[in-house]
Design a protein around this motif. Structure first.
Motif, mmCIF file in Angstrom:
data_model
loop_
_atom_site.group_PDB
_atom_site.id
_atom_site.type_symbol
_atom_site.label_atom_id
_atom_site.label_comp_id
_atom_site.label_asym_id
_atom_site.label_seq_id
_atom_site.Cartn_x
_atom_site.Cartn_y
_atom_site.Cartn_z
ATOM 1 N N MET A 1 0.607 -1.422 0.244
ATOM 2 C CA MET A 1 0.085 0.184 -0.360
ATOM 3 C C MET A 1 0.470 1.340 -0.798
ATOM 4 O O MET A 1 1.778 1.074 0.563
ATOM 5 C CB MET A 1 -0.536 -0.226 1.257
ATOM 6 N N ASN A 2 0.603 2.693 -0.707
ATOM 7 C CA ASN A 2 1.774 3.232 -0.882
ATOM 8 C C ASN A 2 1.337 3.885 -0.144
ATOM 9 O O ASN A 2 -0.217 4.013 0.382
ATOM 10 C CB ASN A 2 1.590 4.182 -1.739
ATOM 11 N N THR A 3 2.223 5.828 -0.187
ATOM 12 C CA THR A 3 1.000 6.278 1.241
ATOM 13 C C THR A 3 0.534 7.576 1.091
ATOM 14 O O THR A 3 -0.933 7.398 2.092
ATOM 15 C CB THR A 3 2.336 7.457 1.396
ATOM 16 N N LYS A 4 -0.220 7.703 -0.438
ATOM 17 C CA LYS A 4 -1.485 8.253 -0.327
ATOM 18 C C LYS A 4 -2.387 7.240 -0.051
ATOM 19 O O LYS A 4 -3.575 8.311 0.406
ATOM 20 C CB LYS A 4 -0.904 8.085 -3.194
ATOM 21 N N ARG A 5 -2.806 5.737 -0.807
ATOM 22 C CA ARG A 5 -3.431 4.968 0.451
ATOM 23 C C ARG A 5 -3.695 5.145 1.948
ATOM 24 O O ARG A 5 -4.567 4.829 2.118
ATOM 25 C CB ARG A 5 -3.597 3.519 -0.102
ATOM 26 N N LYS A 6 -2.696 5.196 2.589
ATOM 27 C CA LYS A 6 -2.126 4.550 3.591
ATOM 28 C C LYS A 6 -3.272 6.259 4.489
ATOM 29 O O LYS A 6 -4.186 5.807 5.134
ATOM 30 C CB LYS A 6 -0.943 4.669 3.985
ATOM 31 N N LEU A 7 -2.821 7.586 4.062
ATOM 32 C CA LEU A 7 -3.277 8.685 4.351
ATOM 33 C C LEU A 7 -4.401 9.032 3.424
ATOM 34 O O LEU A 7 -4.486 10.162 2.930
ATOM 35 C CB LEU A 7 -2.084 9.617 4.822
ATOM 36 N N VAL A 8 -5.484 8.674 3.309
ATOM 37 C CA VAL A 8 -6.799 9.078 3.089
ATOM 38 C C VAL A 8 -7.103 10.137 3.480
ATOM 39 O O VAL A 8 -8.193 10.631 2.546
ATOM 40 C CB VAL A 8 -7.388 7.496 2.515
ATOM 41 N N THR A 9 -6.890 10.276 4.534
ATOM 42 C CA THR A 9 -8.148 11.047 5.169
ATOM 43 C C THR A 9 -6.774 12.681 4.883
ATOM 44 O O THR A 9 -7.620 13.983 4.691
ATOM 45 C CB THR A 9 -7.761 10.887 6.985
ATOM 46 N N LYS A 10 -5.593 12.424 3.976
ATOM 47 C CA LYS A 10 -5.333 14.199 4.093
ATOM 48 C C LYS A 10 -5.336 14.234 2.694
ATOM 49 O O LYS A 10 -5.587 15.124 1.957
ATOM 50 C CB LYS A 10 -3.831 13.561 4.053
ATOM 51 N N THR A 11 -5.149 12.790 1.701
ATOM 52 C CA THR A 11 -4.733 12.962 0.359
ATOM 53 C C THR A 11 -6.640 13.285 0.198
ATOM 54 O O THR A 11 -6.407 13.908 -1.471
ATOM 55 C CB THR A 11 -4.594 11.681 -0.263
ATOM 56 N N ASP A 12 -7.645 12.721 0.073
ATOM 57 C CA ASP A 12 -8.872 12.838 0.155
ATOM 58 C C ASP A 12 -9.978 12.885 1.479
ATOM 59 O O ASP A 12 -11.269 12.452 1.394
ATOM 60 C CB ASP A 12 -9.389 11.138 -0.737
ATOM 61 N N PRO A 13 -9.854 14.017 2.221
ATOM 62 C CA PRO A 13 -10.576 14.358 2.962
ATOM 63 C C PRO A 13 -12.405 14.113 3.201
ATOM 64 O O PRO A 13 -12.846 13.774 4.043
ATOM 65 C CB PRO A 13 -10.155 16.300 3.688
ATOM 66 N N LYS A 14 -12.888 13.808 1.535
ATOM 67 C CA LYS A 14 -14.184 13.988 1.359
ATOM 68 C C LYS A 14 -14.651 12.502 1.235
ATOM 69 O O LYS A 14 -16.059 12.249 0.800
ATOM 70 C CB LYS A 14 -14.668 15.417 0.730
ATOM 71 N N SER A 15 -13.786 11.405 0.999
ATOM 72 C CA SER A 15 -14.091 10.114 0.556
ATOM 73 C C SER A 15 -14.942 9.532 1.495
ATOM 74 O O SER A 15 -14.692 9.895 3.062
ATOM 75 C CB SER A 15 -12.718 9.451 0.436
ATOM 76 N N PRO A 16 -15.389 8.899 1.293
ATOM 77 C CA PRO A 16 -16.273 8.248 2.385
ATOM 78 C C PRO A 16 -15.638 7.130 3.568
ATOM 79 O O PRO A 16 -15.906 7.297 4.714
ATOM 80 C CB PRO A 16 -16.600 6.771 1.518
ATOM 81 N N ILE A 17 -14.203 6.645 3.090
ATOM 82 C CA ILE A 17 -13.119 6.674 3.631
ATOM 83 C C ILE A 17 -13.144 7.310 5.154
ATOM 84 O O ILE A 17 -12.916 7.298 6.306
ATOM 85 C CB ILE A 17 -11.992 5.121 3.144
ATOM 86 N N SER A 18 -13.128 8.743 4.973
ATOM 87 C CA SER A 18 -12.165 9.749 5.303
ATOM 88 C C SER A 18 -13.195 10.309 6.173
ATOM 89 O O SER A 18 -13.081 10.439 7.736
ATOM 90 C CB SER A 18 -11.600 10.627 4.732
ATOM 91 N N GLU A 19 -14.547 9.483 5.603
ATOM 92 C CA GLU A 19 -16.237 9.851 6.556
ATOM 93 C C GLU A 19 -16.125 9.105 7.703
ATOM 94 O O GLU A 19 -16.086 9.109 8.868
ATOM 95 C CB GLU A 19 -16.890 9.697 5.810
ATOM 96 N N GLN A 20 -16.042 7.692 7.440
ATOM 97 C CA GLN A 20 -15.238 6.977 8.550
ATOM 98 C C GLN A 20 -14.468 6.965 9.829
ATOM 99 O O GLN A 20 -14.782 6.930 11.069
ATOM 100 C CB GLN A 20 -14.961 5.551 7.332
ATOM 101 N N TYR A 21 -13.252 7.657 8.972
ATOM 102 C CA TYR A 21 -12.439 8.002 10.631
ATOM 103 C C TYR A 21 -13.174 9.272 11.249
ATOM 104 O O TYR A 21 -12.667 9.254 12.556
ATOM 105 C CB TYR A 21 -11.129 7.991 9.152
#
Length: 223
Positions: A1-21
């Motif tokens: 898993m690359n860094t971008k995927r690991k830090l989804v809350t930073k790279t894609d803060p509006k994504s469904p996964i970020s909402e889960q966090y």
């Protein structure tokens, strides 16, 4: 898993996964009415369940809330925070606990506002002893003076005793389990170990669960 995927809350803060966090953050904030959660330990029952990714993303969402956050890589067996945030691991937590350098000398600011990172530092021969040392108590007091929230990434609780030792020094613990791979027996044993150390289990994060896009976005996509 690359860094971008690991830090989804930073790279894609509006994504469904970020909402889960963010939902996890909200649940932690409301988990104790009487006591503010200032130190949170993140662990798992075994390796590869996503506890380091969870710790990193929780740190980001707390920082996004305006809290001053320190992510501490307390996994002295297999540290990863320096990879996630593109740092060196020359100095870190172990450097502070062995009193070679002070906390402010070895923390790293990240490119996320309000978020600092404390790498693990050189891997010691006696991690559990360092965790239970008076130096750890001193470190916590110093860190509380500098930060609003401390998030500790610790080794899997069934593998070594480090996480058990730290659990009763933190305000609460988040247990990460992996959907479809963590055995029920292991998850139950991890919970029992946390209870036996008088660690406060805030909740369990079920990781790697596949959810169909339609229902997932129905709940989390309409913002």
């Amino acid at each position: 898993m690359n860094t971008k995927r690991k830090l989804v809350t930073k790279t894609d803060p509006k994504s469904p996964i970020s909402e889960q966090y963010k939902t996890i953050r909200t649940n932690i904030n409301f988990s104790s009415v009487d006591q503010e959660m200032r130190s949170i330990m993140v662990t798992s029952s075994g390796p590869g369940e996503g506890k380091s990714t969870t710790a990193a993303n929780l740190s980001v969402v707390f920082a996004q809330q305006g809290k001053k956050v320190l992510l501490v890589d307390a996994d002295m067996r297999k540290p990863t925070a320096h990879y996630t945030f593109n740092l060196t691991n020359t100095f870190g937590l172990t450097t502070v606990l062995t009193r070679q350098k002070g906390l402010t000398e070895v923390t790293n600011s990240s490119d996320v506002e309000n978020l600092d990172i404390l790498a693990c530092g050189p891997i010691p021969p006696n991690p559990a002893e360092l965790m239970s040392s008076r130096a750890m108590e001193h470190f916590l007091l110093e860190a509380y003076n500098e930060y609003d929230v401390l998030i500790f990434d610790t080794p899997p609780i069934l593998a070594v005793t480090d996480a058990q030792v730290l659990a009763n020094q933190c305000d609460g613990t988040v247990l990460v389990i992996s959907s479809g791979t963590t055995e029920v027996e292991s998850a139950v044993k991890a919970k029992e170990l946390l209870s036996s150390t008088k660690g406060k289990l805030l909740g369990v994060v079920l990781n790697n669960r596949e959810v169909k896009d339609t229902s997932y976005y129905y709940y989390y996509g309409k913002k």
